[in-house]
Design a protein around this motif. Structure first.
Motif, PDB file in Angstrom:
ATOM      1  N   LEU A  67      69.069  32.242  24.597  1.00  0.00           N
ATOM      2  CA  LEU A  67      68.581  31.032  23.939  1.00  0.00           C
ATOM      3  C   LEU A  67      67.463  30.392  24.750  1.00  0.00           C
ATOM      4  CD1 LEU A  67      68.747  28.868  21.738  1.00  0.00           C
ATOM      5  CD2 LEU A  67      70.598  27.807  23.068  1.00  0.00           C
ATOM      6  N   ALA A  68      67.636  30.311  26.055  1.00  0.00           N
ATOM      7  CA  ALA A  68      66.581  29.756  26.909  1.00  0.00           C
ATOM      8  C   ALA A  68      65.308  30.583  26.810  1.00  0.00           C
ATOM      9  CB  ALA A  68      67.061  29.683  28.357  1.00  0.00           C
ATOM     10  N   HIS A  69      65.464  31.903  26.747  1.00  0.00           N
ATOM     11  CA  HIS A  69      64.286  32.773  26.638  1.00  0.00           C
ATOM     12  C   HIS A  69      63.580  32.577  25.299  1.00  0.00           C
ATOM     13  CE1 HIS A  69      61.772  36.142  27.836  1.00  0.00           C
ATOM     14  NE2 HIS A  69      61.849  36.551  26.578  1.00  0.00           N
ATOM     15  N   VAL A  70      64.359  32.369  24.243  1.00  0.00           N
ATOM     16  CA  VAL A  70      63.768  32.131  22.919  1.00  0.00           C
ATOM     17  C   VAL A  70      63.008  30.806  22.910  1.00  0.00           C
ATOM     18  CG1 VAL A  70      64.352  31.633  20.500  1.00  0.00           C
ATOM     19  CG2 VAL A  70      65.393  33.586  21.656  1.00  0.00           C
ATOM     20  N   ILE A  71      63.558  29.789  23.577  1.00  0.00           N
ATOM     21  CA  ILE A  71      62.888  28.484  23.641  1.00  0.00           C
ATOM     22  C   ILE A  71      61.543  28.621  24.339  1.00  0.00           C
ATOM     23  CG2 ILE A  71      62.997  26.170  24.668  1.00  0.00           C
ATOM     24  CD1 ILE A  71      66.064  26.309  24.201  1.00  0.00           C
ATOM     25  N   LEU A  76      62.220  28.162  33.689  1.00  0.00           N
ATOM     26  CA  LEU A  76      63.341  27.440  34.281  1.00  0.00           C
ATOM     27  C   LEU A  76      63.582  26.136  33.521  1.00  0.00           C
ATOM     28  CD1 LEU A  76      65.517  27.035  36.440  1.00  0.00           C
ATOM     29  CD2 LEU A  76      63.718  26.125  37.945  1.00  0.00           C
ATOM     30  N   ALA A  77      62.523  25.493  33.067  1.00  0.00           N
ATOM     31  CA  ALA A  77      62.674  24.259  32.293  1.00  0.00           C
ATOM     32  C   ALA A  77      63.443  24.516  30.995  1.00  0.00           C
ATOM     33  CB  ALA A  77      61.311  23.652  31.988  1.00  0.00           C
ATOM     34  N   ALA A  78      63.184  25.624  30.326  1.00  0.00           N
ATOM     35  CA  ALA A  78      63.917  25.961  29.095  1.00  0.00           C
ATOM     36  C   ALA A  78      65.384  26.202  29.415  1.00  0.00           C
ATOM     37  CB  ALA A  78      63.303  27.192  28.434  1.00  0.00           C
ATOM     38  N   TRP A  79      65.667  26.858  30.534  1.00  0.00           N
ATOM     39  CA  TRP A  79      67.054  27.075  30.942  1.00  0.00           C
ATOM     40  C   TRP A  79      67.733  25.728  31.195  1.00  0.00           C
ATOM     41  CZ3 TRP A  79      71.280  29.310  30.484  1.00  0.00           C
ATOM     42  CH2 TRP A  79      72.304  29.235  31.432  1.00  0.00           C
ATOM     43  N   ARG A  80      67.032  24.799  31.819  1.00  0.00           N
ATOM     44  CA  ARG A  80      67.610  23.478  32.068  1.00  0.00           C
ATOM     45  C   ARG A  80      67.846  22.712  30.764  1.00  0.00           C
ATOM     46  NH1 ARG A  80      64.168  22.663  37.497  1.00  0.00           N
ATOM     47  NH2 ARG A  80      65.827  23.217  38.953  1.00  0.00           N
ATOM     48  N   VAL A  81      67.020  22.922  29.759  1.00  0.00           N
ATOM     49  CA  VAL A  81      67.248  22.304  28.444  1.00  0.00           C
ATOM     50  C   VAL A  81      68.546  22.843  27.842  1.00  0.00           C
ATOM     51  CG1 VAL A  81      66.391  22.238  26.056  1.00  0.00           C
ATOM     52  CG2 VAL A  81      64.853  21.731  27.958  1.00  0.00           C
ATOM     53  N   LEU A  84      71.354  21.235  29.633  1.00  0.00           N
ATOM     54  CA  LEU A  84      71.504  19.850  29.181  1.00  0.00           C
ATOM     55  C   LEU A  84      72.239  19.792  27.839  1.00  0.00           C
ATOM     56  CD1 LEU A  84      70.936  16.823  29.577  1.00  0.00           C
ATOM     57  CD2 LEU A  84      68.733  17.199  28.442  1.00  0.00           C
ATOM     58  N   ALA A  85      71.945  20.715  26.949  1.00  0.00           N
ATOM     59  CA  ALA A  85      72.629  20.741  25.649  1.00  0.00           C
ATOM     60  C   ALA A  85      74.126  20.989  25.830  1.00  0.00           C
ATOM     61  CB  ALA A  85      72.012  21.806  24.747  1.00  0.00           C
ATOM     62  N   PHE A  86      74.489  21.950  26.688  1.00  0.00           N
ATOM     63  CA  PHE A  86      75.911  22.199  26.959  1.00  0.00           C
ATOM     64  C   PHE A  86      76.550  20.996  27.652  1.00  0.00           C
ATOM     65  CE2 PHE A  86      74.885  26.626  26.136  1.00  0.00           C
ATOM     66  CZ  PHE A  86      76.025  27.057  25.470  1.00  0.00           C
ATOM     67  N   ASP A  87      75.801  20.351  28.527  1.00  0.00           N
ATOM     68  CA  ASP A  87      76.316  19.181  29.235  1.00  0.00           C
ATOM     69  C   ASP A  87      76.525  18.013  28.272  1.00  0.00           C
ATOM     70  OD1 ASP A  87      77.210  17.966  31.565  1.00  0.00           O
ATOM     71  OD2 ASP A  87      75.210  17.287  32.144  1.00  0.00           O
ATOM     72  N   GLU A 120      74.332  20.872  41.253  1.00  0.00           N
ATOM     73  CA  GLU A 120      74.537  22.285  40.930  1.00  0.00           C
ATOM     74  C   GLU A 120      73.974  22.687  39.573  1.00  0.00           C
ATOM     75  OE1 GLU A 120      75.578  24.629  43.054  1.00  0.00           O
ATOM     76  OE2 GLU A 120      75.565  22.985  44.494  1.00  0.00           O
ATOM     77  N   ILE A 121      74.040  21.789  38.606  1.00  0.00           N
ATOM     78  CA  ILE A 121      73.555  22.148  37.277  1.00  0.00           C
ATOM     79  C   ILE A 121      72.055  21.934  37.163  1.00  0.00           C
ATOM     80  CG2 ILE A 121      73.767  21.702  34.794  1.00  0.00           C
ATOM     81  CD1 ILE A 121      76.240  23.038  36.185  1.00  0.00           C
ATOM     82  N   TYR A 122      71.586  20.758  37.468  1.00  0.00           N
ATOM     83  CA  TYR A 122      70.176  20.461  37.213  1.00  0.00           C
ATOM     84  C   TYR A 122      69.252  20.828  38.361  1.00  0.00           C
ATOM     85  CZ  TYR A 122      72.206  18.405  33.202  1.00  0.00           C
ATOM     86  OH  TYR A 122      72.914  18.249  32.049  1.00  0.00           O
ATOM     87  N   ASN A 123      69.728  20.759  39.596  1.00  0.00           N
ATOM     88  CA  ASN A 123      68.891  21.148  40.717  1.00  0.00           C
ATOM     89  C   ASN A 123      68.956  22.657  40.949  1.00  0.00           C
ATOM     90  OD1 ASN A 123      67.222  20.819  43.021  1.00  0.00           O
ATOM     91  ND2 ASN A 123      69.021  20.873  44.318  1.00  0.00           N
ATOM     92  N   SER A 124      70.154  23.192  41.037  1.00  0.00           N
ATOM     93  CA  SER A 124      70.315  24.623  41.331  1.00  0.00           C
ATOM     94  C   SER A 124      70.347  25.493  40.081  1.00  0.00           C
ATOM     95  CB  SER A 124      71.600  24.841  42.132  1.00  0.00           C
ATOM     96  OG  SER A 124      71.533  24.121  43.347  1.00  0.00           O
ATOM     97  N   ALA A 125      70.482  24.892  38.910  1.00  0.00           N
ATOM     98  CA  ALA A 125      70.453  25.592  37.615  1.00  0.00           C
ATOM     99  C   ALA A 125      71.592  26.598  37.455  1.00  0.00           C
ATOM    100  CB  ALA A 125      69.100  26.256  37.384  1.00  0.00           C
ATOM    101  N   HIS A 126      72.776  26.277  37.997  1.00  0.00           N
ATOM    102  CA  HIS A 126      73.931  27.161  37.843  1.00  0.00           C
ATOM    103  C   HIS A 126      74.461  27.093  36.419  1.00  0.00           C
ATOM    104  CE1 HIS A 126      74.993  27.403  42.392  1.00  0.00           C
ATOM    105  NE2 HIS A 126      73.833  27.932  42.097  1.00  0.00           N
ATOM    106  N   MET A 127      75.097  28.156  35.978  1.00  0.00           N
ATOM    107  CA  MET A 127      75.491  28.308  34.578  1.00  0.00           C
ATOM    108  C   MET A 127      76.892  27.799  34.244  1.00  0.00           C
ATOM    109  SD  MET A 127      77.872  30.809  35.190  1.00  0.00           S
ATOM    110  CE  MET A 127      78.371  31.063  33.533  1.00  0.00           C
TER     111      MET A 127
END
Length: 195
Positions: A67-71, A76-81, A84-87, A120-127
């Protein structure tokens, strides 16, 4: 997060991320779709830790990566989006659980403002946040006496990380005397996990 970006690209192209390592893709060059993807990845594939290993991430996380790749590819910004949606879904489900338990919604601040979450989520981008909405939805459905749907939601959580399987007895306990519901919930959970 480089692995997440790589896996997302592979999954978004409908290539099996469990079949080939990034190192194999680099060796393929332009001879295969995966090799061409490695060329397109640029520094992402070169910065991967353990390029010689195939992915370890389960299918639900692969879908989130895709999904992040499609966005926006390789972003990395798309992955963080996506995180954020899951959060945000997690926060909404926490509020629903607090309402169901007749507790103040202010308790949700313990989650939303937690410094480890932010780091961990927004700085390190963990899943890890990917599995939380599924776990909370399973708990909410259990409280609402919807055991089959709760088992399905828990199976999706297991599709993100394996440890939520430990919560299955908690989901099944309220229906322990109802064999029909118990078998249905176990069949749904087992079937989805097998899938």
């Amino acid at each position: 997060y480089q692995r997440y970006l790589w896996d997302g690209a592979v999954s978004a192209r409908l290539i099996n991320p469990y079949a080939h390592s990034p190192e194999a893709a680099l060796r393929d060059g332009d001879n295969t779709a995966l090799g061409r993807l490695a060329g397109e990845a640029g520094l992402v594939v070169l910065r991967l830790n353990h390029r010689d290993l195939r992915t370890i991430y389960p299918p639900v996380t692969q879908a989130a990566f895709a999904l992040a790749h499609v966005i926006k590819p390789w972003s990395l910004a798309a992955w963080r989006v996506v995180l954020l949606a899951f959060d945000a879904a997690t926060l909404l489900l926490l509020l629903a659980l607090l309402k169901e338990a007749d507790r103040s919604p202010l308790w949700s601040a313990l989650y939303w403002w937690h410094p480890v979450l932010l780091k961990e989520i927004y700085n390190s981008a963990h899943m890890e946040v990917v599995l939380l909405p599924f776990v909370l939805l399973a708990l909410l459905l259990t409280l609402k006496r919807r055991p089959v749907l709760a088992a399905a939601s828990l199976a999706f959580a297991v599709g993100a990380k394996v440890w939520p399987a430990l919560l299955l007895p908690l989901i099944l306990r309220p229906i322990a005397g109802n064999w029909r519901a118990l078998v249905a919930a176990l069949a749904v959970f087992g079937g989805l996990c097998l899938l």
